[in-house]
Design an enzyme around this catalytic site. Sequence first.
Site, PDB file in Angstrom:
ATOM      1  N   LYS A   1     -15.290  13.341  97.766  1.00 36.96           N
ATOM      2  CA  LYS A   1     -15.619  12.441  96.654  1.00 36.96           C
ATOM      3  C   LYS A   1     -16.114  13.243  95.451  1.00 36.96           C
ATOM      4  CE  LYS A   1     -16.467   8.669  99.847  1.00 36.96           C
ATOM      5  NZ  LYS A   1     -17.420   7.917 100.661  1.00 36.96           N
TER       6      LYS A   1
ATOM      7  N   GLN B   1     -23.936   7.343 101.527  1.00 32.42           N
ATOM      8  CA  GLN B   1     -22.975   7.595 102.604  1.00 32.42           C
ATOM      9  C   GLN B   1     -23.539   7.119 103.946  1.00 32.42           C
ATOM     10  OE1 GLN B   1     -19.757   8.931 102.082  1.00 32.42           O
ATOM     11  NE2 GLN B   1     -19.487   8.254 104.187  1.00 32.42           N
TER      12      GLN B   1
ATOM     13  N   ASP C   1     -19.682   1.015  95.881  1.00 30.96           N
ATOM     14  CA  ASP C   1     -19.033   0.672  97.148  1.00 30.96           C
ATOM     15  C   ASP C   1     -18.723  -0.828  97.221  1.00 30.96           C
ATOM     16  OD1 ASP C   1     -18.485   2.896  98.711  1.00 30.96           O
ATOM     17  OD2 ASP C   1     -20.560   3.107  99.383  1.00 30.96           O
TER      18      ASP C   1
END
Length: 313
Positions: free
Chosen positions: A58, A102, A125
């Site tokens: 990412k 994460q 997200d």
Amino acid sequence: MQISHAIAAILDGTKIASQIKDEVAAQVKELTTQGIRPGLAAVLAGNDPASEIYVRNKVRACEQLGIYSEKLTPPDSVTTEEMLRLVSELNRRDDIDGILVQLPLPPQVDSKRVLLAVSPEKDVDGFHPVNVGYLSTQRPGLTPCTPAGVIEILKRSNIEISGRDAVVLGRSDIVGKPVAMMLINSNATVMICHSRTVDLAAHTRQADILVAAIGKPAMVTADMVKPGATVIDVGINRVMDKQKLREYFGDDPKRQEEFARKGSTLVGDVHPRVAEVAGAITPVPGGVGPLTIAMLMSNTVKAARLRRELPVQ
Ligand code: NDP
């Protein structure tokens, strides 16, 4: 008599992801001329090796597209309170547009509390209940990356969604439910199936668009698919058993070679032979997978724009 099988069109996720990344890079460039540099903070707590790879990829994508990125690595022993403080600091920072926590977090951390603490306007997200609500009421907001990638594949491959019967296998908060909601918002008629569904095949055979997100290797077989249907395979499963390799891929030399080299290969939730029945299908790897990071980048730019009340492209 010779029976010939039509082979489905392969929907190339790598190519679509790269188109999206080019578009995002152009938007970043344009924003930079206005003095705005979109920024993403990735919080990686603990030492989970898979998470480290995801975060590295990412951060690398941010670098490629001109997005500012920052990796925060609290130790494995981090507490919920410490994580909440860190998130609240990132919420306040003006140079950070997107916050990515994460998962999984270390077991002592209350993940739900931490995710809820991320400001909805920085929730790239798209998991925050506020953004879930925006999606279900069709308001502008941040949507989950993998489901958004599924829709991009369909739209950019000119596959009609409106008026079609879509069946989604899986009802998770991160894939199944949001993808179903997005299909409804695009005017499909949607059925969601899950582990308690009694006759799965009876439903899947009705689908013009079948999305599989169940995490069960090659579970969707050719007899479960309507001829000509579009099949989107979200599943990523590692195959480590040679017998399974043969069962899924026959004598495919590329898979044999990969298996010999790495000791494993990947298969989706859809059996590869479904390609002999479907009209179009996403491969694994190289289908939905590459879209997830592309959509995260797109969400970061979208968050930067929404927060400054700039029109979203
Ligand atoms: P979850 O395990 O959270 O959810 C799986 C869903 O599938 C559940 O709703 C479950 O039903 C349902 N299910 C399980 N077994 C069956 C069955 N035999 N028949 C019907 N339904 C079943 O998984 P995720 O949604 O997180 O992920 C799904 C897959 O997608 C995984 O393979 C994952 O690796 C992959 N994935 C890929 C991503 C990408 O970037 N391409 C990103 C995220 C996930 P129930 O609710 O009843 O338990």
